[in-house]
Design a protein around this motif. Sequence first.
Motif, PDB file in Angstrom:
ATOM      1  N   ASN A  15       0.063  -2.571  -4.419  1.00  0.00           N
ATOM      2  CA  ASN A  15       0.814  -3.822  -4.972  1.00  0.00           C
ATOM      3  C   ASN A  15       1.066  -4.590  -3.723  1.00  0.00           C
ATOM      4  O   ASN A  15       1.020  -5.796  -3.923  1.00  0.00           O
ATOM      5  CB  ASN A  15       1.730  -3.349  -5.781  1.00  0.00           C
ATOM      6  N   THR A  16       1.681  -3.878  -2.774  1.00  0.00           N
ATOM      7  CA  THR A  16       2.191  -4.863  -1.604  1.00  0.00           C
ATOM      8  C   THR A  16       0.873  -5.292  -0.964  1.00  0.00           C
ATOM      9  O   THR A  16       1.142  -6.498  -0.282  1.00  0.00           O
ATOM     10  CB  THR A  16       2.845  -3.598  -0.569  1.00  0.00           C
ATOM     11  N   ASP A  63       1.982   1.586  -4.905  1.00  0.00           N
ATOM     12  CA  ASP A  63       2.864   0.575  -4.364  1.00  0.00           C
ATOM     13  C   ASP A  63       2.179   0.048  -3.272  1.00  0.00           C
ATOM     14  O   ASP A  63       2.538  -1.187  -2.999  1.00  0.00           O
ATOM     15  CB  ASP A  63       4.083   1.630  -3.953  1.00  0.00           C
ATOM     16  N   ASN A  71       6.674  -6.925  -5.643  1.00  0.00           N
ATOM     17  CA  ASN A  71       7.825  -7.151  -6.645  1.00  0.00           C
ATOM     18  C   ASN A  71       7.779  -6.514  -7.966  1.00  0.00           C
ATOM     19  O   ASN A  71       8.795  -6.129  -8.825  1.00  0.00           O
ATOM     20  CB  ASN A  71       8.345  -8.571  -6.891  1.00  0.00           C
ATOM     21  N   LEU A  72       6.687  -5.730  -8.173  1.00  0.00           N
ATOM     22  CA  LEU A  72       6.463  -4.810  -9.239  1.00  0.00           C
ATOM     23  C   LEU A  72       6.907  -3.651  -8.899  1.00  0.00           C
ATOM     24  O   LEU A  72       6.339  -2.913  -7.966  1.00  0.00           O
ATOM     25  CB  LEU A  72       4.813  -5.011  -9.490  1.00  0.00           C
ATOM     26  N   PRO A  73       7.737  -3.072  -9.766  1.00  0.00           N
ATOM     27  CA  PRO A  73       8.465  -1.899  -9.476  1.00  0.00           C
ATOM     28  C   PRO A  73       7.404  -0.622 -10.070  1.00  0.00           C
ATOM     29  O   PRO A  73       6.690  -0.681 -11.060  1.00  0.00           O
ATOM     30  CB  PRO A  73       9.701  -1.789 -10.428  1.00  0.00           C
ATOM     31  N   ILE A  74       7.335   0.268  -9.332  1.00  0.00           N
ATOM     32  CA  ILE A  74       6.478   1.791  -9.699  1.00  0.00           C
ATOM     33  C   ILE A  74       7.561   2.642  -9.783  1.00  0.00           C
ATOM     34  O   ILE A  74       8.260   2.954  -8.948  1.00  0.00           O
ATOM     35  CB  ILE A  74       5.445   1.909  -8.369  1.00  0.00           C
ATOM     36  N   GLY A  75       7.286   3.283 -11.047  1.00  0.00           N
ATOM     37  CA  GLY A  75       8.145   4.356 -11.361  1.00  0.00           C
ATOM     38  C   GLY A  75       7.404   5.677 -11.389  1.00  0.00           C
ATOM     39  O   GLY A  75       6.153   5.754 -11.503  1.00  0.00           O
ATOM     40  N   HIS A  80       1.798  -8.097  -4.697  1.00  0.00           N
ATOM     41  CA  HIS A  80       2.699  -7.962  -5.627  1.00  0.00           C
ATOM     42  C   HIS A  80       3.628  -6.975  -5.502  1.00  0.00           C
ATOM     43  O   HIS A  80       3.897  -5.938  -6.275  1.00  0.00           O
ATOM     44  CB  HIS A  80       1.657  -7.462  -6.836  1.00  0.00           C
TER      45      HIS A  80
END
Length: 40
Positions: free
Chosen positions: A20-21, A17, A27-31, A25
């Motif tokens: 990506n931030t 996360d 807005n890409l969800p991390i699960g 990026h």
Amino acid sequence: MKKLCKWKGEDNAALTDLMNTYFSHANLPIGLERNGVKNP
């Protein structure tokens, strides 16, 4: 054989996360799957 990475689950998700931030990026969800995948 030694493990290359001592991080697990939540640490990996938090790092992903963060990366990506940083690279715009956010807005890409991390699960994170905590109970295993029922039907892989």
